[in-house]
Design a protein around this motif. Structure first.
Motif, PDB file in Angstrom:
ATOM      1  N   ALA A  53       9.549   7.105   0.716  1.00 25.23           N
ATOM      2  CA  ALA A  53      10.112   7.800  -0.448  1.00 25.23           C
ATOM      3  C   ALA A  53       9.765   9.276  -0.327  1.00 25.23           C
ATOM      4  O   ALA A  53       8.602   9.660  -0.478  1.00 25.23           O
ATOM      5  CB  ALA A  53       9.557   7.230  -1.752  1.00 25.23           C
ATOM      6  N   PRO A  54      10.755  10.132  -0.022  1.00 22.92           N
ATOM      7  CA  PRO A  54      10.473  11.560   0.122  1.00 22.92           C
ATOM      8  C   PRO A  54      10.017  12.185  -1.197  1.00 22.92           C
ATOM      9  O   PRO A  54      10.469  11.793  -2.274  1.00 22.92           O
ATOM     10  CB  PRO A  54      11.798  12.154   0.585  1.00 22.92           C
ATOM     11  N   ILE A  55       9.104  13.141  -1.087  1.00 20.85           N
ATOM     12  CA  ILE A  55       8.645  13.886  -2.265  1.00 20.85           C
ATOM     13  C   ILE A  55       9.549  15.104  -2.389  1.00 20.85           C
ATOM     14  O   ILE A  55       9.582  15.953  -1.495  1.00 20.85           O
ATOM     15  CB  ILE A  55       7.167  14.291  -2.130  1.00 20.85           C
ATOM     16  N   LYS A  56      10.285  15.157  -3.472  1.00 19.52           N
ATOM     17  CA  LYS A  56      11.258  16.227  -3.694  1.00 19.52           C
ATOM     18  C   LYS A  56      10.852  17.039  -4.920  1.00 19.52           C
ATOM     19  O   LYS A  56      10.227  16.512  -5.839  1.00 19.52           O
ATOM     20  CB  LYS A  56      12.646  15.638  -3.927  1.00 19.52           C
ATOM     21  N   PHE A  97       0.855  -1.179   0.000  1.00 20.82           N
ATOM     22  CA  PHE A  97       0.000   0.000   0.000  1.00 20.82           C
ATOM     23  C   PHE A  97       0.896   1.235   0.000  1.00 20.82           C
ATOM     24  O   PHE A  97       1.899   1.277   0.710  1.00 20.82           O
ATOM     25  CB  PHE A  97      -0.922  -0.018   1.216  1.00 20.82           C
ATOM     26  N   PHE A  98       0.529   2.228  -0.800  1.00 17.54           N
ATOM     27  CA  PHE A  98       1.347   3.415  -1.019  1.00 17.54           C
ATOM     28  C   PHE A  98       0.579   4.645  -0.539  1.00 17.54           C
ATOM     29  O   PHE A  98      -0.266   5.180  -1.256  1.00 17.54           O
ATOM     30  CB  PHE A  98       1.718   3.520  -2.505  1.00 17.54           C
ATOM     31  N   ASP A  99       0.856   5.034   0.694  1.00 12.91           N
ATOM     32  CA  ASP A  99       0.140   6.147   1.318  1.00 12.91           C
ATOM     33  C   ASP A  99       0.899   7.451   1.130  1.00 12.91           C
ATOM     34  O   ASP A  99       2.134   7.474   1.163  1.00 12.91           O
ATOM     35  CB  ASP A  99      -0.009   5.911   2.824  1.00 12.91           C
ATOM     36  N   LEU A 100       0.155   8.535   0.975  1.00 13.08           N
ATOM     37  CA  LEU A 100       0.742   9.869   1.014  1.00 13.08           C
ATOM     38  C   LEU A 100       0.771  10.274   2.481  1.00 13.08           C
ATOM     39  O   LEU A 100      -0.260  10.263   3.154  1.00 13.08           O
ATOM     40  CB  LEU A 100      -0.107  10.850   0.200  1.00 13.08           C
ATOM     41  N   ALA A 101       1.951  10.573   2.989  1.00 16.57           N
ATOM     42  CA  ALA A 101       2.109  10.931   4.398  1.00 16.57           C
ATOM     43  C   ALA A 101       2.640  12.351   4.506  1.00 16.57           C
ATOM     44  O   ALA A 101       3.314  12.846   3.607  1.00 16.57           O
ATOM     45  CB  ALA A 101       3.067   9.956   5.074  1.00 16.57           C
ATOM     46  N   GLY A 117       8.923  16.453   5.163  1.00 14.92           N
ATOM     47  CA  GLY A 117       7.818  15.847   5.901  1.00 14.92           C
ATOM     48  C   GLY A 117       6.757  15.205   5.031  1.00 14.92           C
ATOM     49  O   GLY A 117       5.933  14.447   5.524  1.00 14.92           O
ATOM     50  N   ASN A 118       6.758  15.498   3.726  1.00 11.62           N
ATOM     51  CA  ASN A 118       5.821  14.848   2.807  1.00 11.62           C
ATOM     52  C   ASN A 118       6.549  13.699   2.108  1.00 11.62           C
ATOM     53  O   ASN A 118       7.639  13.888   1.569  1.00 11.62           O
ATOM     54  CB  ASN A 118       5.285  15.834   1.768  1.00 11.62           C
ATOM     55  N   TYR A 119       5.928  12.530   2.127  1.00 12.72           N
ATOM     56  CA  TYR A 119       6.572  11.364   1.524  1.00 12.72           C
ATOM     57  C   TYR A 119       5.538  10.283   1.212  1.00 12.72           C
ATOM     58  O   TYR A 119       4.389  10.366   1.651  1.00 12.72           O
ATOM     59  CB  TYR A 119       7.655  10.800   2.457  1.00 12.72           C
TER      60      TYR A 119
END
Length: 79
Positions: free
Chosen positions: A66-69, A5-9, A50-52
């Protein structure tokens, strides 16, 4: 195959309720990095500390982040 499962955190969390079958943990990691890159490209405002993407296995255990860059876009000079 295992389900992941791939959650936006982070700032605006969103839970993946459907999941995705992957052949291995490495394939799940690659898919998470793809999602994070795409979000960073299409929604640059989400690219902040903090978003990943949080990858969970079927038991609910987090196995990868996986950090969102931000994606750096270069402009092509036109003559």
């Amino acid at each position: 195959m295992k389900k992941f499962f791939f959650d936006l955190a982070g700032e605006l969390p969103a839970h993946d309720v459907l999941g995705r079958q992957c052949k291995s943990d490495e394939e799940a990691k690659d898919h998470a990095q793809f999602i994070a890159h795409r979000i960073g490209t299409e929604r640059p405002t989400f690219a902040k500390p903090g978003n990943y993407i949080s990858v969970r296995d079927e038991s609910g255990r987090e196995v990868f982040e996986a950090p969102i860059k931000p994606t750096i876009r270069t402009q092509v000079a036109r003559h």
